[in-house]
Design a protein around this motif. Structure first.
Motif, PDB file in Angstrom:
ATOM      1  N   ASN A  82       0.761  -1.451  -0.179  1.00 28.03           N
ATOM      2  CA  ASN A  82      -0.262   0.194  -0.110  1.00 28.03           C
ATOM      3  C   ASN A  82       1.075   1.340   0.031  1.00 28.03           C
ATOM      4  O   ASN A  82       1.099   1.778   1.369  1.00 28.03           O
ATOM      5  N   LEU A  83       0.887   1.961  -1.091  1.00 27.58           N
ATOM      6  CA  LEU A  83       1.892   3.288  -1.365  1.00 27.58           C
ATOM      7  C   LEU A  83       0.810   4.306  -1.666  1.00 27.58           C
ATOM      8  O   LEU A  83       1.091   5.263  -2.015  1.00 27.58           O
ATOM      9  N   MET A  84      -0.804   4.193  -0.912  1.00 26.00           N
ATOM     10  CA  MET A  84      -1.949   5.024  -1.201  1.00 26.00           C
ATOM     11  C   MET A  84      -1.509   6.562  -0.331  1.00 26.00           C
ATOM     12  O   MET A  84      -2.156   7.674  -1.085  1.00 26.00           O
ATOM     13  N   GLY A  85      -0.828   6.398   0.141  1.00 23.90           N
ATOM     14  CA  GLY A  85      -0.280   7.519   1.808  1.00 23.90           C
ATOM     15  C   GLY A  85      -1.485   7.161   2.802  1.00 23.90           C
ATOM     16  O   GLY A  85      -1.155   8.436   3.283  1.00 23.90           O
ATOM     17  N   THR A  86      -2.712   6.760   2.544  1.00 24.95           N
ATOM     18  CA  THR A  86      -3.339   6.277   3.766  1.00 24.95           C
ATOM     19  C   THR A  86      -4.219   5.047   3.382  1.00 24.95           C
ATOM     20  O   THR A  86      -3.467   4.342   2.879  1.00 24.95           O
ATOM     21  N   ASN A  87      -4.988   4.834   4.832  1.00 26.61           N
ATOM     22  CA  ASN A  87      -5.079   3.500   5.044  1.00 26.61           C
ATOM     23  C   ASN A  87      -7.027   4.041   5.071  1.00 26.61           C
ATOM     24  O   ASN A  87      -7.348   4.404   5.958  1.00 26.61           O
ATOM     25  N   PRO A  88      -7.826   2.968   4.931  1.00 21.91           N
ATOM     26  CA  PRO A  88      -9.707   3.336   4.790  1.00 21.91           C
ATOM     27  C   PRO A  88     -10.088   2.553   6.439  1.00 21.91           C
ATOM     28  O   PRO A  88     -10.868   3.234   6.194  1.00 21.91           O
ATOM     29  N   LEU A  89      -9.040   2.584   6.979  1.00 22.78           N
ATOM     30  CA  LEU A  89      -9.896   1.720   8.368  1.00 22.78           C
ATOM     31  C   LEU A  89      -8.396   3.557   9.673  1.00 22.78           C
ATOM     32  O   LEU A  89      -9.333   3.508  10.600  1.00 22.78           O
ATOM     33  N   ILE A  90      -8.332   4.209   8.702  1.00 18.61           N
ATOM     34  CA  ILE A  90      -8.121   5.471   9.599  1.00 18.61           C
ATOM     35  C   ILE A  90      -9.148   6.881  10.260  1.00 18.61           C
ATOM     36  O   ILE A  90     -10.624   6.746   9.229  1.00 18.61           O
ATOM     37  N   GLY A  91      -9.737   6.404  11.739  1.00 21.16           N
ATOM     38  CA  GLY A  91     -10.723   7.681  12.004  1.00 21.16           C
ATOM     39  C   GLY A  91     -11.418   6.328  12.731  1.00 21.16           C
ATOM     40  O   GLY A  91     -10.717   5.537  13.173  1.00 21.16           O
ATOM     41  N   PRO A  92     -12.733   6.560  13.423  1.00 21.15           N
ATOM     42  CA  PRO A  92     -13.429   5.435  14.972  1.00 21.15           C
ATOM     43  C   PRO A  92     -13.159   4.122  13.860  1.00 21.15           C
ATOM     44  O   PRO A  92     -13.585   4.269  13.153  1.00 21.15           O
ATOM     45  N   ASN A  93     -12.969   3.073  15.388  1.00 21.73           N
ATOM     46  CA  ASN A  93     -13.334   1.598  14.306  1.00 21.73           C
ATOM     47  C   ASN A  93     -14.421   1.414  14.188  1.00 21.73           C
ATOM     48  O   ASN A  93     -15.278   1.889  15.292  1.00 21.73           O
ATOM     49  N   GLN A  94     -14.787   0.510  12.956  1.00 16.36           N
ATOM     50  CA  GLN A  94     -16.238   0.559  12.291  1.00 16.36           C
ATOM     51  C   GLN A  94     -16.771  -0.832  13.129  1.00 16.36           C
ATOM     52  O   GLN A  94     -16.589  -2.227  12.868  1.00 16.36           O
ATOM     53  N   GLU A  95     -17.533  -1.509  13.982  1.00 13.18           N
ATOM     54  CA  GLU A  95     -17.163  -2.438  14.548  1.00 13.18           C
ATOM     55  C   GLU A  95     -18.414  -2.896  14.261  1.00 13.18           C
ATOM     56  O   GLU A  95     -18.770  -2.328  12.893  1.00 13.18           O
ATOM     57  N   PRO A  96     -18.451  -4.508  14.236  1.00 21.90           N
ATOM     58  CA  PRO A  96     -17.807  -5.109  14.752  1.00 21.90           C
ATOM     59  C   PRO A  96     -16.066  -5.550  14.398  1.00 21.90           C
ATOM     60  O   PRO A  96     -15.619  -6.918  14.569  1.00 21.90           O
ATOM     61  N   GLY A  97     -15.350  -4.857  13.112  1.00 16.83           N
ATOM     62  CA  GLY A  97     -14.510  -4.908  12.810  1.00 16.83           C
ATOM     63  C   GLY A  97     -13.581  -4.959  13.837  1.00 16.83           C
ATOM     64  O   GLY A  97     -13.669  -3.679  15.224  1.00 16.83           O
ATOM     65  N   PRO A  98     -12.347  -5.548  13.724  1.00 18.49           N
ATOM     66  CA  PRO A  98     -10.983  -5.877  14.759  1.00 18.49           C
ATOM     67  C   PRO A  98     -10.387  -3.963  14.565  1.00 18.49           C
ATOM     68  O   PRO A  98     -10.453  -3.390  13.478  1.00 18.49           O
ATOM     69  N   ARG A  99      -9.746  -3.597  15.874  1.00 17.09           N
ATOM     70  CA  ARG A  99      -9.263  -1.609  15.574  1.00 17.09           C
ATOM     71  C   ARG A  99      -7.916  -1.696  15.323  1.00 17.09           C
ATOM     72  O   ARG A  99      -7.444  -1.231  13.569  1.00 17.09           O
ATOM     73  N   PHE A 100      -7.559  -3.728  14.897  1.00 14.63           N
ATOM     74  CA  PHE A 100      -6.098  -3.595  14.702  1.00 14.63           C
ATOM     75  C   PHE A 100      -5.889  -4.983  13.442  1.00 14.63           C
ATOM     76  O   PHE A 100      -5.551  -5.772  14.092  1.00 14.63           O
ATOM     77  N   PRO A 101      -6.503  -5.225  12.528  1.00 10.78           N
ATOM     78  CA  PRO A 101      -6.842  -6.447  11.566  1.00 10.78           C
ATOM     79  C   PRO A 101      -5.648  -7.463  10.534  1.00 10.78           C
ATOM     80  O   PRO A 101      -5.097  -5.957  10.267  1.00 10.78           O
ATOM     81  N   ASP A 102      -5.501  -8.211  11.478  1.00 10.86           N
ATOM     82  CA  ASP A 102      -4.484  -8.889  10.595  1.00 10.86           C
ATOM     83  C   ASP A 102      -4.333  -8.582   8.990  1.00 10.86           C
ATOM     84  O   ASP A 102      -5.404  -9.292   8.457  1.00 10.86           O
ATOM     85  N   MET A 103      -3.319  -8.242   8.760  1.00 14.00           N
ATOM     86  CA  MET A 103      -3.276  -8.627   7.304  1.00 14.00           C
ATOM     87  C   MET A 103      -1.945 -10.027   7.078  1.00 14.00           C
ATOM     88  O   MET A 103      -1.872  -9.045   5.540  1.00 14.00           O
ATOM     89  N   THR A 104      -1.752 -10.340   7.339  1.00 21.90           N
ATOM     90  CA  THR A 104      -0.811 -11.429   7.058  1.00 21.90           C
ATOM     91  C   THR A 104      -1.283 -12.858   6.008  1.00 21.90           C
ATOM     92  O   THR A 104      -0.210 -12.984   5.204  1.00 21.90           O
ATOM     93  N   ALA A 105      -2.679 -13.169   5.676  1.00 23.80           N
ATOM     94  CA  ALA A 105      -2.997 -13.370   4.587  1.00 23.80           C
ATOM     95  C   ALA A 105      -4.128 -12.612   4.281  1.00 23.80           C
ATOM     96  O   ALA A 105      -5.592 -13.458   4.094  1.00 23.80           O
ATOM     97  N   ALA A 106      -3.948 -11.373   3.488  1.00 18.40           N
ATOM     98  CA  ALA A 106      -4.964 -10.654   3.175  1.00 18.40           C
ATOM     99  C   ALA A 106      -5.850 -11.466   1.851  1.00 18.40           C
ATOM    100  O   ALA A 106      -6.605 -10.979   1.614  1.00 18.40           O
ATOM    101  N   TYR A 107      -4.947 -12.206   1.609  1.00 20.81           N
ATOM    102  CA  TYR A 107      -5.525 -12.521   0.192  1.00 20.81           C
ATOM    103  C   TYR A 107      -5.618 -14.303   0.699  1.00 20.81           C
ATOM    104  O   TYR A 107      -4.914 -14.875   0.819  1.00 20.81           O
ATOM    105  N   ASP A 108      -7.253 -14.762   0.673  1.00 20.04           N
ATOM    106  CA  ASP A 108      -7.171 -15.913   1.219  1.00 20.04           C
ATOM    107  C   ASP A 108      -6.444 -17.590   0.035  1.00 20.04           C
ATOM    108  O   ASP A 108      -6.473 -17.265  -1.215  1.00 20.04           O
ATOM    109  N   LYS A 109      -5.751 -17.580   1.093  1.00 19.09           N
ATOM    110  CA  LYS A 109      -5.006 -18.813  -0.149  1.00 19.09           C
ATOM    111  C   LYS A 109      -6.063 -20.122  -0.819  1.00 19.09           C
ATOM    112  O   LYS A 109      -5.386 -20.589  -1.553  1.00 19.09           O
ATOM    113  N   ALA A 110      -6.668 -20.644   0.287  1.00 26.27           N
ATOM    114  CA  ALA A 110      -7.588 -21.602   0.234  1.00 26.27           C
ATOM    115  C   ALA A 110      -8.061 -21.042  -1.245  1.00 26.27           C
ATOM    116  O   ALA A 110      -8.638 -21.476  -1.957  1.00 26.27           O
ATOM    117  N   LEU A 111      -8.834 -19.444  -1.595  1.00 21.33           N
ATOM    118  CA  LEU A 111      -9.234 -19.148  -2.646  1.00 21.33           C
ATOM    119  C   LEU A 111      -9.030 -18.557  -3.916  1.00 21.33           C
ATOM    120  O   LEU A 111      -9.424 -18.904  -4.956  1.00 21.33           O
TER     121      LEU A 111
END
Length: 270
Positions: free
Chosen positions: A131-160
C-alpha cells in the motif's frame, strides 16, 4: 456515504444474499453483459446514494444473478481515490457486501506489469499487496464489530487463491502470480518509480483494490484478487501510456477472464 440507507434499498430489491461478490475492474466489465447478468436484478449505484461514475469502463451498478450455480453479486465498477472520493466512499461497497452477508470477494483490476517476465494481456492472481496510497481506509473511529487492528498476514485468502489457480490449470490458461502495489494516481508512474517498485518486490502496479481488500477483511470477508496486465509499466517499453490502451487490453483479455471466473465458481468451496 450512508451504508445503512443503501442496505435498506437493497433489502427491498436484492433477490437474495450473495455468497460471493465479484468486483469488475477497468476493461473487465464485459461479464456484466453475460446472459445470466441480463436476467438478473440490476441496481444502479445512484439508487444506493452513490455519485455517478466518472471513469470510462466502469458501468456503476450492482447485478444480482446466478453464475455457474452460485448466487453472486457483480459489482460493475468502483470508486477511485484519484477521483477525489473519500476512502469512506471508495470502500462503501465492501461495507455493503459484508453487512449483507457476503462470504467472499474477488477483486479484479487493470494493472501495469512491473515484472519484466510478465506480458500484456496476461492475468495475474494477486498473492499480496503493498500500500503506497499514503493512507489507510480504516483511519478514524473503528467500525465495529471489525477489529481495531485487523491482521493482514493473509489478506488474500490462500484457499481461494489456490482455487483460482486450479481453475486456470484445468482450462490450460497460463496465469501469473504476484504482488500488487497500489498508488493514488491518476498520473501513470515514472520509470524511476517503477524501478523503485520493482526493488520493493512489486510485480504489478495499479490505482485501486488495496483499500477495498483491507475493508473486506475488516468486514470479515475472505478476499482474492486478479489483475489484468493491460500495459507494461512506464519505462519498460519505449512508448507512452494511455487509459485507452488499458481498456483495449482488458477487452482483449475479457474472454479468458470470463472463462476463469466461471471455472472458479463452478467448483467453488467456501
Amino acid at each position: 456515504m450512508n451504508v445503512q440507507a443503501a442496505l435498506e434499498v437493497l433489502g427491498g430489491r436484492a433477490p437474495f444474499v450473495p455468497e460471493i461478490a465479484l468486483v469488475l475492474g477497468s476493461g473487465l466489465g464485459a461479464l456484466a453483459g453475460c446472459p445470466e447478468a441480463k436476467d438478473g436484478v440490476s441496481i444502479p449505484f445512484t439508487d444506493l446514494g452513490f455519485p455517478v461514475q466518472t471513469v470510462q469502463g466502469h458501468q456503476g451498478k450492482l447485478i444480482y444473478c446466478e453464475l455457474e450455480g452460485r448466487k453472486v453479486v457483480l459489482q460493475a465498477g468502483r470508486f477511485h481515490f484519484y477521483e477525489g472520493n473519500p476512502m469512506e466512499l471508495v470502500t462503501a461497497p465492501m461495507r455493503i457486501h459484508g453487512r449483507m452477508g457476503v462470504k467472499a470477494v474477488v477483486h479484479t483490476n487493470a494493472a501495469g506489469a512491473v515484472n519484466a517476465g510478465f506480458g500484456v494481456g496476461q492475468l495475474m492472481v494477486i498473492t499480496d499487496h503493498i500500500n503506497l496510497m499514503g493512507t489507510n481506509p480504516l483511519i478514524g473511529p473503528n467500525q465495529e464489530p471489525g477489529p481495531r487492528f485487523p491482521d493482514m498476514t493473509a489478506a488474500y485468502d490462500k484457499a481461494l487463491t489456490a482455487q483460482i489457480l486450479g481453475a486456470a490449470s484445468r482450462l490450460g490458461q497460463k496465469v501469473q502470480q504476484g504482488v500488487y502495489l497500489a498508488v493514488t494516481g491518476p498520473s501513470f508512474e515514472t520509470p524511476a518509480e517503477i524501478r523503485a517498485f520493482r526493488a520493493l518486490g512489486a510485480d504489478a502496479v495499479g490505482m485501486s483494490t488495496v483499500p477495498e481488500v483491507i475493508v473486506a477483511r475488516h468486514e470479515g470477508m475472505r478476499a482474492a484478487g486478479i489483475s489484468c496486465l493491460c500495459n507494461m509499466a512506464a519505462g519498460m517499453l519505449d512508448q507512452p501510456l494511455t487509459h485507452q490502451e488499458v481498456l483495449e487490453a482488458g477487452a482483449a483479455a475479457a474472454a479468458d477472464f470470463e472463462k476463469l471466473v466461471r471455472a472458479f465458481l463452478k467448483n467453488l468451496a467456501l
